[in-house]
Design a protein around this motif. Structure first.
Motif, PDB file in Angstrom:
ATOM      1  N   ALA A 192       0.817  -1.216   0.000  1.00 11.84           N
ATOM      2  CA  ALA A 192       0.000   0.000   0.000  1.00 11.84           C
ATOM      3  C   ALA A 192       0.851   1.267   0.000  1.00 11.84           C
ATOM      4  N   GLY A 193       2.165   1.119   0.020  1.00 15.77           N
ATOM      5  CA  GLY A 193       3.029   2.303  -0.080  1.00 15.77           C
ATOM      6  C   GLY A 193       3.534   2.822   1.250  1.00 15.77           C
ATOM      7  N   PHE A 194       3.147   2.172   2.348  1.00 11.43           N
ATOM      8  CA  PHE A 194       3.651   2.670   3.633  1.00 11.43           C
ATOM      9  C   PHE A 194       3.863   1.543   4.627  1.00 11.43           C
ATOM     10  N   THR A 195       4.704   1.866   5.600  1.00 12.00           N
ATOM     11  CA  THR A 195       5.013   0.898   6.653  1.00 12.00           C
ATOM     12  C   THR A 195       4.457   1.428   7.976  1.00 12.00           C
ATOM     13  N   THR A 196       4.293   0.523   8.951  1.00  8.35           N
ATOM     14  CA  THR A 196       3.739   0.958  10.245  1.00  8.35           C
ATOM     15  C   THR A 196       4.590   0.432  11.404  1.00  8.35           C
ATOM     16  N   TRP A 197       4.521   1.157  12.499  1.00  4.86           N
ATOM     17  CA  TRP A 197       5.161   0.722  13.757  1.00  4.86           C
ATOM     18  C   TRP A 197       4.087   0.743  14.832  1.00  4.86           C
ATOM     19  N   ARG A 198       4.193  -0.169  15.773  1.00  2.00           N
ATOM     20  CA  ARG A 198       3.250  -0.194  16.901  1.00  2.00           C
ATOM     21  C   ARG A 198       3.978  -0.588  18.166  1.00  2.00           C
ATOM     22  N   PHE A 199       3.613   0.023  19.281  1.00  2.92           N
ATOM     23  CA  PHE A 199       4.118  -0.444  20.580  1.00  2.92           C
ATOM     24  C   PHE A 199       3.213   0.023  21.711  1.00  2.92           C
ATOM     25  N   LEU A 200       3.338  -0.647  22.851  1.00  4.79           N
ATOM     26  CA  LEU A 200       2.630  -0.242  24.066  1.00  4.79           C
ATOM     27  C   LEU A 200       3.624   0.464  24.968  1.00  4.79           C
ATOM     28  N   ALA A 201       3.176   1.533  25.612  1.00  2.00           N
ATOM     29  CA  ALA A 201       4.099   2.331  26.433  1.00  2.00           C
ATOM     30  C   ALA A 201       3.463   2.641  27.775  1.00  2.00           C
ATOM     31  N   GLU A 202       4.302   2.805  28.786  1.00  2.00           N
ATOM     32  CA  GLU A 202       3.817   3.324  30.068  1.00  2.00           C
ATOM     33  C   GLU A 202       3.491   4.799  29.856  1.00  2.00           C
ATOM     34  N   ALA A 203       2.373   5.249  30.448  1.00  2.00           N
ATOM     35  CA  ALA A 203       1.993   6.652  30.270  1.00  2.00           C
ATOM     36  C   ALA A 203       2.945   7.548  31.049  1.00  2.00           C
ATOM     37  N   PRO A 204       3.298   8.728  30.478  1.00  2.00           N
ATOM     38  CA  PRO A 204       4.055   9.684  31.277  1.00  2.00           C
ATOM     39  C   PRO A 204       3.123  10.218  32.358  1.00  2.00           C
ATOM     40  N   GLY A 205       3.625  10.896  33.343  1.00  2.00           N
ATOM     41  CA  GLY A 205       2.790  11.358  34.464  1.00  2.00           C
ATOM     42  C   GLY A 205       1.525  12.068  34.012  1.00  2.00           C
ATOM     43  N   GLU A 206       1.668  12.973  33.069  1.00  2.00           N
ATOM     44  CA  GLU A 206       0.533  13.796  32.640  1.00  2.00           C
ATOM     45  C   GLU A 206      -0.338  13.027  31.655  1.00  2.00           C
ATOM     46  N   ARG A 207      -1.651  13.218  31.729  1.00  2.00           N
ATOM     47  CA  ARG A 207      -2.585  12.507  30.840  1.00  2.00           C
ATOM     48  C   ARG A 207      -2.375  12.950  29.375  1.00  2.00           C
ATOM     49  N   VAL A 208      -2.271  11.990  28.485  1.00  2.00           N
ATOM     50  CA  VAL A 208      -2.082  12.296  27.060  1.00  2.00           C
ATOM     51  C   VAL A 208      -3.441  12.230  26.370  1.00  2.00           C
ATOM     52  N   PRO A 209      -3.888  13.300  25.726  1.00  2.00           N
ATOM     53  CA  PRO A 209      -5.172  13.220  25.035  1.00  2.00           C
ATOM     54  C   PRO A 209      -5.062  12.309  23.815  1.00  2.00           C
ATOM     55  N   PRO A 210      -6.101  11.509  23.526  1.00  2.00           N
ATOM     56  CA  PRO A 210      -6.030  10.646  22.352  1.00  2.00           C
ATOM     57  C   PRO A 210      -5.894  11.501  21.094  1.00  2.00           C
ATOM     58  N   HIS A 211      -4.965  11.133  20.244  1.00  2.00           N
ATOM     59  CA  HIS A 211      -4.767  11.978  19.050  1.00  2.00           C
ATOM     60  C   HIS A 211      -4.119  11.192  17.929  1.00  2.00           C
ATOM     61  N   GLU A 212      -4.321  11.710  16.718  1.00  2.00           N
ATOM     62  CA  GLU A 212      -3.457  11.358  15.582  1.00  2.00           C
ATOM     63  C   GLU A 212      -2.783  12.638  15.161  1.00  2.00           C
ATOM     64  N   THR A 213      -1.547  12.512  14.682  1.00  2.00           N
ATOM     65  CA  THR A 213      -0.804  13.678  14.215  1.00  2.00           C
ATOM     66  C   THR A 213      -0.310  13.375  12.810  1.00  2.00           C
ATOM     67  N   TRP A 214      -0.637  14.284  11.879  1.00  2.00           N
ATOM     68  CA  TRP A 214      -0.301  14.031  10.484  1.00  2.00           C
ATOM     69  C   TRP A 214       0.806  14.972  10.021  1.00  2.00           C
ATOM     70  N   GLY A 215       1.856  14.378   9.461  1.00  2.00           N
ATOM     71  CA  GLY A 215       2.930  15.167   8.880  1.00  2.00           C
ATOM     72  C   GLY A 215       2.955  14.991   7.368  1.00  2.00           C
ATOM     73  N   ARG A 216       4.160  15.012   6.799  1.00  2.00           N
ATOM     74  CA  ARG A 216       4.296  14.822   5.335  1.00  2.00           C
ATOM     75  C   ARG A 216       4.674  13.373   5.076  1.00  2.00           C
ATOM     76  N   GLY A 217       3.686  12.568   4.711  1.00  2.00           N
ATOM     77  CA  GLY A 217       3.922  11.142   4.488  1.00  2.00           C
ATOM     78  C   GLY A 217       4.193  10.386   5.776  1.00  2.00           C
ATOM     79  N   THR A 218       3.946  11.020   6.889  1.00  2.00           N
ATOM     80  CA  THR A 218       4.181  10.401   8.205  1.00  2.00           C
ATOM     81  C   THR A 218       2.975  10.648   9.108  1.00  2.00           C
ATOM     82  N   THR A 219       2.646   9.662   9.913  1.00  2.00           N
ATOM     83  CA  THR A 219       1.490   9.765  10.822  1.00  2.00           C
ATOM     84  C   THR A 219       1.875   9.166  12.159  1.00  2.00           C
ATOM     85  N   TRP A 220       1.357   9.746  13.221  1.00  2.00           N
ATOM     86  CA  TRP A 220       1.551   9.195  14.564  1.00  2.00           C
ATOM     87  C   TRP A 220       0.208   9.143  15.277  1.00  2.00           C
TER      88      TRP A 220
END
Ligand SMILES: Cc1cc2nc3c(=O)[nH]c(=O)nc-3n(C[C@H](O)[C@H](O)[C@H](O)COP(=O)(O)OP(=O)(O)OC[C@H]3O[C@@H](n4cnc5c(N)ncnc54)[C@H](O)[C@@H]3O)c2cc1C
Length: 415
Positions: free
Chosen positions: A183-211
């Motif tokens: 499909a033209g792209f690769t993906t990475w996935r992992f589980l992480a311990e949360a940092p102290g502060e609550r992280v709001p659920p989000h997607e972040t879109w860059g140029r040909g890159t997504t988080w």
């Protein structure tokens, strides 16, 4: 009367759901799984409203709903600097689709499915298996046969191939089909311990890159990323280093999460999808479900959800007393159009995140920003027709009482 035999190849989300569904319908189910243990891979998974309603049919929907963590907190789409392009809440999504989106560790979903398997379902791990004969439900009434790597042969009235994206069963049934393509792209996935502060659920879109970062009910975070790159690449210095190169300058907490993960805990998968639908999802007494039938990009978060839908709808058609040819024809009639559409829409969603040109990305972001300001619910509209699906019948009991066929196409959720 003895129960008819169903053999399931593959104990991923689709195979386990099929085992639960078919045993509830009165089949004697055996599951053959190649992995040495049911150790779930894949970090996190979003269970969408459509799959929750499917799971209701086998009494599992509420157990998943109870794990919902995204409610009235704002989440949405961001730029690499952290600016919000579009915001919504879990409650708004739930109101639109009649049910929430539930983010889970994949192991949690697998454990729930396993807990629902009755004692007479056999799950054999460490057992790679291949279709020997798809069977013939016609005049000869020949059973299907499956052979394990050790040479053991199983016969069954129904074989469910849930053997994933590289399905050998699909190749055996439809050798002329081109199969999944990159499909033209690769993906990475992992589980992480949360940092102290609550992280709001989000997607972040860059140029040909997504988080994406999604909080899980157990307090951990599910992080995933994608990048438009040639097929088959692997970072010579480890995937954490690659993530740091791509996302290390992005907004909090991305660099911190990457810093904290070990390279060996990062899953990397090139994405393949089936741009050409199969001619049918079945042949003989054998039916393909999940990625084996319709691998799609993860861009709409629907691959696993569609495998759950497949399994539950198969269970609805698979009245043990019914002619298996009629059952499987009805299954293909329901599932092929729906899943082909979800594959197409997932590919369209992927085109938005794989843009690499600066001007195209700027235009995309401007349009998203403007549409969101003018129509605040617009961000959710992309899931219309997918997340609002309900199974043809609410319970297998009602199906047994009525032999009438109903379509599994999208419909608004009912009471
Ligand atoms: C980055 C990423 C994020 C995703 N996020 C989501 C999401 O949020 N929501 C969602 O719904 N989907 C998501 N997906 C898609 C989802 O992971 C897949 O669509 C889903 O796992 C398919 O389920 P399955 O049961 O069909 O196949 P699989 O989960 O691949 O299971 C196939 C099983 O068959 C076994 N098997 C294979 N061959 C044999 C054999 N010969 N004999 C015995 N066993 C065999 C395998 O070991 C495996 O256990 C994502 C995918 C990616 C890459």
């Amino acid at each position: 009367m003895s129960k008819p035999r169903a053999l399931v190849i593959g104990a991923g989300v689709g195979g386990l759901t099929a085992a639960v569904a078919l045993s509830a319908r009165g089949w004697r189910v055996t599951v053959l799984e190649r992995a040495p243990a049911l150790e779930p891979v894949g970090a996190g998974i979003a269970v969408a409203p459509n799959a929750l309603r499917a799971l209701d049919v086998v009494g599992l929907g509420d157990a998943v709903r109870a794990l919902r963590s995204w409610t009235d907190e704002g989440g949405g789409l961001r730029t690499p600097s952290g600016r919000w392009l579009a915001r919504t809440t879990g409650d708004k999504a739930a109101a639109r689709f009649g049910d929430p989106l539930v983010l889970l560790a994949r192991s949690t979903l697998v454990d729930l499915l396993r807990s629902r398997l009755p004692a007479d379902v056999t799950v054999r791990t460490g057992t790679p298996a291949a279709l020997d004969d798809p069977g013939d439900p016609g005049e000869g009434k020949r059973p299907a046969t499956v052979r394990t790597e050790d040479g053991e042969v199983f016969e069954a009235e129904l074989v469910v191939a849930a053997d994933g994206i590289h399905s050998a069963t699909r190749r055996a049934l439809f050798p002329a089909h081109p199969g999944p393509r990159y499909a033209g792209f690769t993906t990475w996935r992992f589980l992480a311990e949360a940092p102290g502060e609550r992280v709001p659920p989000h997607e972040t879109w860059g140029r040909g890159t997504t988080w994406g970062t999604q909080p899980l009910p157990d307090g951990r975070l599910y992080a995933y990323a994608a990048a438009t790159v040639p097929e088959g690449q692997r970072a010579p210095d480890g995937e954490r280093a690659e993530l740091m190169r791509l996302f290390g300058t992005w907004h909090w907490p991305l660099p911190q999460l990457i810093q904290a993960v070990r390279s060996e805990d990062v899953l990397r998968n090139d994405v393949h999808h089936m741009t050409e639908p199969l001619p049918a999802h079945h042949a003989g007494r054998t039916v393909l479900i999940g990625d084996a039938a319709h691998a799609m990009t993860p861009s709409a978060g629907q691959g696993g959800n569609q495998s759950i839908e497949d399994a539950i709808v198969l269970g609805q058609h698979a009245d043990p007393g019914r002619d298996i040819a009629v059952t499987l024809a009805a299954h293909t009639r329901d599932r092929l159009p729906r899943t082909s559409e979800v594959v197409r829409r997932s590919a369209r969603a992927a085109r938005m995140t794989t843009l690499t040109s600066g001007p195209a990305c700027a235009l995309r972001n401007a349009v998203i920003g403007a549409v969101t300001r003018l129509a605040p619910g617009a961000a959710l509209r992309v899931m219309d027709g997918i997340a609002d699906w309900s199974p043809p019948q609410r319970t297998y009991a009602s199906q047994s009482r009525s032999s009438a066929h109903t379509s599994g196409q999208s419909r608004p959720p009912g009471p």
